[in-house]
Design a protein around this motif. Structure first.
Motif, PDB file in Angstrom:
ATOM      1  N   TRP A  50       0.822  -1.202   0.000  1.00 24.73           N
ATOM      2  CA  TRP A  50       0.000   0.000   0.000  1.00 24.73           C
ATOM      3  C   TRP A  50       0.859   1.256   0.000  1.00 24.73           C
ATOM      4  CZ3 TRP A  50      -4.760   1.317  -1.145  1.00 24.73           C
ATOM      5  CH2 TRP A  50      -5.207   2.592  -0.787  1.00 24.73           C
ATOM      6  N   ASP A  51       1.893   1.290   0.818  1.00 25.56           N
ATOM      7  CA  ASP A  51       2.753   2.475   0.848  1.00 25.56           C
ATOM      8  C   ASP A  51       3.430   2.697  -0.506  1.00 25.56           C
ATOM      9  OD1 ASP A  51       2.093   3.113   3.425  1.00 25.56           O
ATOM     10  OD2 ASP A  51       3.924   2.308   4.334  1.00 25.56           O
ATOM     11  N   ARG A  52       3.836   1.615  -1.142  1.00 28.33           N
ATOM     12  CA  ARG A  52       4.446   1.768  -2.479  1.00 28.33           C
ATOM     13  C   ARG A  52       3.435   2.343  -3.464  1.00 28.33           C
ATOM     14  NH1 ARG A  52       6.901  -3.188  -1.144  1.00 28.33           N
ATOM     15  NH2 ARG A  52       5.379  -4.359  -2.376  1.00 28.33           N
ATOM     16  N   ASP A  58       9.249   4.024   2.144  1.00 29.16           N
ATOM     17  CA  ASP A  58       9.225   3.209   3.356  1.00 29.16           C
ATOM     18  C   ASP A  58       8.201   3.779   4.333  1.00 29.16           C
ATOM     19  OD1 ASP A  58      10.519   5.261   5.088  1.00 29.16           O
ATOM     20  OD2 ASP A  58      12.275   4.850   3.851  1.00 29.16           O
ATOM     21  N   SER A  59       7.992   3.060   5.433  1.00 34.74           N
ATOM     22  CA  SER A  59       6.944   3.411   6.387  1.00 34.74           C
ATOM     23  C   SER A  59       7.207   4.731   7.106  1.00 34.74           C
ATOM     24  CB  SER A  59       6.786   2.287   7.416  1.00 34.74           C
ATOM     25  OG  SER A  59       8.021   2.039   8.085  1.00 34.74           O
ATOM     26  N   ARG A  60       8.474   5.043   7.352  1.00 37.31           N
ATOM     27  CA  ARG A  60       8.764   6.303   8.040  1.00 37.31           C
ATOM     28  C   ARG A  60       8.357   7.491   7.188  1.00 37.31           C
ATOM     29  NH1 ARG A  60      14.702   8.384  10.278  1.00 37.31           N
ATOM     30  NH2 ARG A  60      13.928  10.307  11.214  1.00 37.31           N
ATOM     31  N   GLN A  61       8.735   7.455   5.919  1.00 38.55           N
ATOM     32  CA  GLN A  61       8.331   8.520   5.008  1.00 38.55           C
ATOM     33  C   GLN A  61       6.810   8.578   4.901  1.00 38.55           C
ATOM     34  OE1 GLN A  61       8.734   7.832   0.782  1.00 38.55           O
ATOM     35  NE2 GLN A  61       9.435   9.930   0.429  1.00 38.55           N
ATOM     36  N   ALA A  62       6.179   7.410   4.847  1.00 40.83           N
ATOM     37  CA  ALA A  62       4.722   7.352   4.719  1.00 40.83           C
ATOM     38  C   ALA A  62       4.036   8.040   5.889  1.00 40.83           C
ATOM     39  CB  ALA A  62       4.261   5.904   4.603  1.00 40.83           C
ATOM     40  N   MET A  63       4.385   7.669   7.101  1.00 40.01           N
ATOM     41  CA  MET A  63       3.672   8.202   8.255  1.00 40.01           C
ATOM     42  C   MET A  63       3.952   9.685   8.451  1.00 40.01           C
ATOM     43  SD  MET A  63       1.754   5.825   9.094  1.00 40.01           S
ATOM     44  CE  MET A  63       0.994   6.840  10.351  1.00 40.01           C
ATOM     45  N   GLN A  64       5.188  10.113   8.245  1.00 40.52           N
ATOM     46  CA  GLN A  64       5.475  11.535   8.424  1.00 40.52           C
ATOM     47  C   GLN A  64       4.712  12.386   7.417  1.00 40.52           C
ATOM     48  OE1 GLN A  64       9.771  11.792   8.372  1.00 40.52           O
ATOM     49  NE2 GLN A  64       9.949  11.126  10.496  1.00 40.52           N
ATOM     50  N   THR A  65       4.621  11.911   6.179  1.00 40.57           N
ATOM     51  CA  THR A  65       3.856  12.640   5.163  1.00 40.57           C
ATOM     52  C   THR A  65       2.372  12.626   5.485  1.00 40.57           C
ATOM     53  OG1 THR A  65       5.480  12.059   3.465  1.00 40.57           O
ATOM     54  CG2 THR A  65       3.307  12.768   2.703  1.00 40.57           C
ATOM     55  N   ARG A  66       1.874  11.481   5.940  1.00 40.38           N
ATOM     56  CA  ARG A  66       0.445  11.369   6.235  1.00 40.38           C
ATOM     57  C   ARG A  66       0.038  12.215   7.439  1.00 40.38           C
ATOM     58  NH1 ARG A  66      -1.939   5.485   6.005  1.00 40.38           N
ATOM     59  NH2 ARG A  66      -3.830   6.776   5.877  1.00 40.38           N
ATOM     60  N   TRP A  67       0.903  12.335   8.434  1.00 38.79           N
ATOM     61  CA  TRP A  67       0.602  13.233   9.559  1.00 38.79           C
ATOM     62  C   TRP A  67       0.397  14.659   9.049  1.00 38.79           C
ATOM     63  CZ3 TRP A  67       5.450  11.334  12.624  1.00 38.79           C
ATOM     64  CH2 TRP A  67       5.173  10.095  13.238  1.00 38.79           C
TER      65      TRP A  67
END
Length: 229
Positions: A50-52, A58-67
């Motif tokens: 899903w993140d791709r 990666d998950s760190r980039q995903a969560m920081q962007t989503r916040w």
């Protein structure tokens, strides 16, 4: 925009579900709080399908962007974010429903807001767990009733709302309909325009849907009253 209703405490499984499912409600109830349950950042850098699809490495980039997307989206609605630190099921096994219920209860109490708005809990494991955790609060008497929104995108599956109502009844929770205009969240005018702007702020998630604005998000928001038997 200026609203006419008291603020709400809205529980959201993920960083977009509240806006997708009840963005017009938020737009007409300024100063509401959106409490996202699965907003934690997993340790390390994980890669998931899903993140791709959302364009993340990666998950760190995903969560920081989503916040950041979430905070900007809620600013459009005149709401503020509270992010709990449970991990999305793509990153880790689901937490215990009692732990989620306790965290939601604590955040709701701290908010000082009376009206609790929760997901009905449809299809996705994270949504089901969040809905079940909120129902545990009802059965404990904190509060005796609340408002539930139909989870956007998943609510279109045939029979899924009926099946959820049956499951809730077996768990000791009644589900009764709420008139479409009872909360002032009408599907038109200024509130709909606010929701459109807020939805488009979640651009990484929309990328995974291959859609700038999934059709269900333009449909009327639907709400129910949940109460312990």
């Amino acid at each position: 925009m200026n609203g006419t209703r008291a603020p709400c405490f809205v529980v959201s499984p993920h960083l977009d579900d509240a806006v997708f499912s009840c963005g017009m409600l938020l737009a007409t109830h300024p100063e509401s709080v959106v409490c996202t349950v699965f907003a934690g950042e997993p340790p390390g850098r994980r890669e998931t399908p899903w993140d791709r699809a959302c364009g993340f490495a990666d998950s760190r980039q995903a969560m920081q962007t989503r916040w950041n997307e979430d905070r900007r989206a809620l600013e459009h609605c005149g709401a503020r974010a509270v992010h709990l630190r449970f991990l999305d099921s793509q990153y880790a096994p689901l937490p215990a429903a009692d732990d989620v219920a306790a965290a939601i209860s604590d955040a709701w109490r701290r908010s000082g807001l009376a009206t609790l708005v929760v997901p009905l809990g449809l299809y996705h494991s994270d949504h089901l767990l969040t809905g079940d955790a909120c129902c545990r609060l009802l059965r404990s008497g904190r509060p005796g009733s609340c408002i539930a929104y139909e989870d956007a995108l998943y609510r279109t599956r045939p029979g899924i709302v009926r099946d959820r109502r049956d499951a809730l009844a077996r768990a000791g929770v009644t589900m009764s309909s709420l008139p479409d205009d009872a909360l002032g969240a009408r599907s038109g005018g200024a509130a709909a325009a606010v929701k459109r702007r807020a939805v488009r702020t979640y651009r990484t998630q929309l990328r995974a849907f291959n859609d700038a604005y999934p059709y269900d998000l333009a449909e009327p928001e639907r709400f129910w009253i949940l109460a312990a038997m």
